[in-house]
Design a protein around this motif. Structure first.
Motif, mmCIF file in Angstrom:
data_model
loop_
_atom_site.group_PDB
_atom_site.id
_atom_site.type_symbol
_atom_site.label_atom_id
_atom_site.label_comp_id
_atom_site.label_asym_id
_atom_site.label_seq_id
_atom_site.Cartn_x
_atom_site.Cartn_y
_atom_site.Cartn_z
ATOM 1 N N PRO A 34 0.815 -1.226 0.000
ATOM 2 C CA PRO A 34 0.000 0.000 0.000
ATOM 3 C C PRO A 34 0.845 1.271 0.000
ATOM 4 O O PRO A 34 0.328 2.360 -0.220
ATOM 5 N N SER A 35 2.159 1.138 0.201
ATOM 6 C CA SER A 35 2.972 2.359 0.334
ATOM 7 C C SER A 35 3.737 2.700 -0.942
ATOM 8 O O SER A 35 4.830 3.239 -0.887
ATOM 9 N N SER A 36 3.149 2.359 -2.105
ATOM 10 C CA SER A 36 3.898 2.558 -3.349
ATOM 11 C C SER A 36 3.770 3.969 -3.928
ATOM 12 O O SER A 36 4.507 4.327 -4.834
ATOM 13 N N HIS A 37 2.819 4.782 -3.409
ATOM 14 C CA HIS A 37 2.515 6.076 -4.049
ATOM 15 C C HIS A 37 3.733 6.976 -4.215
ATOM 16 O O HIS A 37 3.996 7.481 -5.300
ATOM 17 N N ALA A 38 4.453 7.174 -3.114
ATOM 18 C CA ALA A 38 5.569 8.125 -3.155
ATOM 19 C C ALA A 38 6.670 7.624 -4.088
ATOM 20 O O ALA A 38 7.261 8.397 -4.844
ATOM 21 N N ARG A 39 6.911 6.313 -4.045
ATOM 22 C CA ARG A 39 7.968 5.744 -4.906
ATOM 23 C C ARG A 39 7.591 5.866 -6.373
ATOM 24 O O ARG A 39 8.435 6.067 -7.241
ATOM 25 N N LEU A 40 6.296 5.732 -6.667
ATOM 26 C CA LEU A 40 5.839 5.876 -8.052
ATOM 27 C C LEU A 40 6.112 7.297 -8.554
ATOM 28 O O LEU A 40 6.630 7.487 -9.657
ATOM 29 N N VAL A 41 5.755 8.274 -7.728
ATOM 30 C CA VAL A 41 5.962 9.674 -8.131
ATOM 31 C C VAL A 41 7.448 9.933 -8.351
ATOM 32 O O VAL A 41 7.856 10.527 -9.360
ATOM 33 N N GLU A 42 8.258 9.417 -7.432
ATOM 34 C CA GLU A 42 9.710 9.624 -7.554
ATOM 35 C C GLU A 42 10.229 8.997 -8.858
ATOM 36 O O GLU A 42 11.017 9.609 -9.587
ATOM 37 N N GLU A 99 -4.981 1.289 -12.170
ATOM 38 C CA GLU A 99 -4.520 1.142 -10.781
ATOM 39 C C GLU A 99 -3.232 1.925 -10.542
ATOM 40 O O GLU A 99 -3.050 2.564 -9.514
ATOM 41 N N VAL A 100 -2.338 1.876 -11.531
ATOM 42 C CA VAL A 100 -1.073 2.620 -11.387
ATOM 43 C C VAL A 100 -1.365 4.127 -11.380
ATOM 44 O O VAL A 100 -0.844 4.875 -10.539
ATOM 45 N N LEU A 101 -2.250 4.579 -12.282
ATOM 46 C CA LEU A 101 -2.559 6.018 -12.348
ATOM 47 C C LEU A 101 -3.259 6.491 -11.072
ATOM 48 O O LEU A 101 -3.043 7.618 -10.621
ATOM 49 N N GLU A 102 -4.071 5.616 -10.473
ATOM 50 C CA GLU A 102 -4.729 5.988 -9.205
ATOM 51 C C GLU A 102 -3.684 6.248 -8.126
ATOM 52 O O GLU A 102 -3.745 7.218 -7.385
ATOM 53 N N ARG A 103 -2.688 5.342 -8.075
ATOM 54 C CA ARG A 103 -1.657 5.515 -7.033
ATOM 55 C C ARG A 103 -0.793 6.737 -7.304
ATOM 56 O O ARG A 103 -0.375 7.441 -6.385
ATOM 57 N N ILE A 104 -0.530 6.986 -8.586
ATOM 58 C CA ILE A 104 0.267 8.181 -8.913
ATOM 59 C C ILE A 104 -0.505 9.425 -8.473
ATOM 60 O O ILE A 104 0.047 10.351 -7.863
ATOM 61 N N ALA A 151 -7.137 13.822 -6.398
ATOM 62 C CA ALA A 151 -8.200 12.840 -6.169
ATOM 63 C C ALA A 151 -7.771 11.524 -6.815
ATOM 64 O O ALA A 151 -7.096 11.522 -7.851
ATOM 65 N N ARG A 152 -8.174 10.419 -6.198
ATOM 66 C CA ARG A 152 -7.751 9.094 -6.681
ATOM 67 C C ARG A 152 -7.964 8.906 -8.181
ATOM 68 O O ARG A 152 -7.118 8.370 -8.888
ATOM 69 N N ASP A 153 -9.120 9.388 -8.714
ATOM 70 C CA ASP A 153 -9.435 9.100 -10.117
ATOM 71 C C ASP A 153 -9.008 10.232 -11.077
ATOM 72 O O ASP A 153 -9.343 10.214 -12.253
ATOM 73 N N ALA A 154 -8.251 11.203 -10.560
ATOM 74 C CA ALA A 154 -7.935 12.387 -11.374
ATOM 75 C C ALA A 154 -7.239 12.019 -12.692
ATOM 76 O O ALA A 154 -7.467 12.667 -13.721
ATOM 77 N N LEU A 155 -6.407 10.992 -12.673
ATOM 78 C CA LEU A 155 -5.686 10.600 -13.898
ATOM 79 C C LEU A 155 -6.306 9.351 -14.530
ATOM 80 O O LEU A 155 -6.436 9.263 -15.755
ATOM 81 N N SER A 156 -6.702 8.392 -13.671
ATOM 82 C CA SER A 156 -7.200 7.121 -14.224
ATOM 83 C C SER A 156 -8.469 7.327 -15.040
ATOM 84 O O SER A 156 -8.710 6.608 -16.011
#
Ligand SMILES: C=C1C[C@]23C[C@@]1(O)CC[C@H]2[C@@]12CC[C@H](O)[C@@](C)(C(=O)O1)[C@H]2[C@@H]3C(=O)O
Ligand SMILES: O=C(O)CCC(=O)C(=O)O
Ligand SMILES: [Fe+2]
Length: 353
Positions: free
Chosen positions: A37-45, A152-157, A164-169
């Motif tokens: 569940p903690s992948s968000h920050a790493r994805l952005v990086e 799913e990847v775009l939601e986490r990004i 918002a979760r769906d802003a990109l997906s």
């Protein structure tokens, strides 16, 4: 007598470019575990630093990947005349060596589809295959999975960016989304060619992908290379059970250049064929693309003029692979690039991102 393998495409390779072999293997590739569940920050990086990362624990069945690869190989191993019935790619269909409409060539043959069931079904009217129904069903199932993974990847990004979760997906998930799907086959090239020239034959020349996000899976043959920030090329070690994801031009624009649409290319392996399958997640044709207000720091200036995906696509199809396709949409600011980069980093800090 020389017997040419059935896998050799028909044209000679006179016009296909070669490149010096690249020695640098990408070691620090960011690996995103979708089960964590903690992948968000790493994805952005990863999107900021490389514009490229690998995804594991994605929930796509290995069996589905293998079935699509087998169907694709059955197609690519057919006689040339049968494959040609699915061509030319205008823009969808079968193509060999010629990439796009403007003179790019590579040691590759491919099938390109619009990623909608109705379009896939329509295209299958002209595809010769020993089991077309299975091929079509497997393709549709796989494309559905790619849509899920990219969303799913775009939601986490989005969450990582504080959106918002769906802003990109929602851009890719929409019924009108203009996504496409590509099966590439890079036949082995003569070892002799490489031995004599000491160079690699270009399979798919350097380019960025124009869409929002691309999700790539290949067999275990190497060939994919990405450009690092300093302009050097690095080899991506293949991993047939994972997905490699890259940021596309549209996501670079949406983030006002904070994310990097990564330049990449494919060099052929002299002995082993490479099969890759790529989903290009794109928005609806009418979707306006410009830097998102909520991502702009105080005083940050937009680097791009607003355009619709349709306008960008029209411009893309007039370009060559290696062109900087975003250039006509860039806004020239009077300050030096270095100074404005510093300002924007400061502005982002002030904006609390
Ligand atoms: C030379 C070209 C092929 C391409 C359209 C273009 O004019 C420039 C972008 C190319 C590209 C690269 C990523 C994808 O593979 C692709 C399908 C896309 O959307 O843009 C291809 C286009 C293509 O092969 O038609
Ligand atoms: O075939 C590959 O591995 C990558 C091809 C690619 O970059 C593309 O089709 O846009
Ligand atoms: Fe690409």
């Amino acid at each position: 007598m020389v017997v040419l393998s059935q896998q050799q495409p028909p044209l000679d390779n006179t016009f296909i470019r070669t490149c010096k072999p690249v020695a640098n293997t990408l070691t620090g590739i960011p690996v995103i575990d979708m089960a964590s569940p903690s992948s968000h920050a790493r994805l952005v990086e990863a999107c900021e630093e490389l514009g490229f990362f690998k995804v594991v624990n994605h929930g796509v069945s290995i069996d589905l990947m293998a079935r699509l690869e087998a169907c694709a190989l059955q197609f690519f191993n057919m006689p040339q005349a049968d494959k040609n019935r699915a061509g030319p790619p205008s823009p969808f269909g079968y193509g060999s060596k010629r990439i796009g409409p403007n003179g790019d060539v590579g040691w590759v043959e491919y099938l390109l589809f619009a990623a909608k069931s109705a379009s896939i079904a329509h295209k299958f009217n002209s595809i010769a295959h020993e089991d077309p129904d299975t091929f079509r069903r497997v393709l549709e199932e796989y494309v559905g999975e790619m849509r899920r993974v990219s969303c799913e990847v775009l939601e986490r990004i989005a969450l990582g960016l504080g959106l918002a979760r769906d802003a990109l997906s929602k851009l890719v998930e929409s019924e009108e989304s203009d996504s496409c799907f590509r099966l590439n086959h890079y036949p082995p090239c003569q070892e002799m060619f490489q031995a004599l020239s000491g160079r690699n034959l270009v399979g798919f020349g350097e380019h960025t992908d124009p869409q929002i996000i691309s999700v790539l899976r290949s067999n275990n043959t190497s060939g994919l290379q990405i450009a690092l920030k300093d302009g050097t090329w690095a080899l991506v070690p293949p991993d047939q059970h994972s997905f490699f994801i890259n940021v596309g031009d549209s996501l670079q624009v949406l983030t006002n250049g904070r994310f990097r649409s990564v330049k990449h290319r494919v060099m052929t392996d002299s002995r082993r064929s490479r099969v890759s399958m790529i989903y290009f997640g794109g928005p609806a044709l009418t979707q306006k693309i410009s830097p998102m207000d909520s991502l702009m720091g105080e005083g940050e200036e937009s680097l791009y003029k607003e355009f619709t995906w349709c306008e960008y696509k029209n411009s893309v199809y007039k370009s060559r692979l290696a062109d900087n396709r975003l250039q006509p949409f860039e806004i020239a600011h009077t300050k030096s690039a270095a100074a404005s980069e510093t300002d924007q980093a400061v502005a982002r800090g002030a904006g609390g991102q």
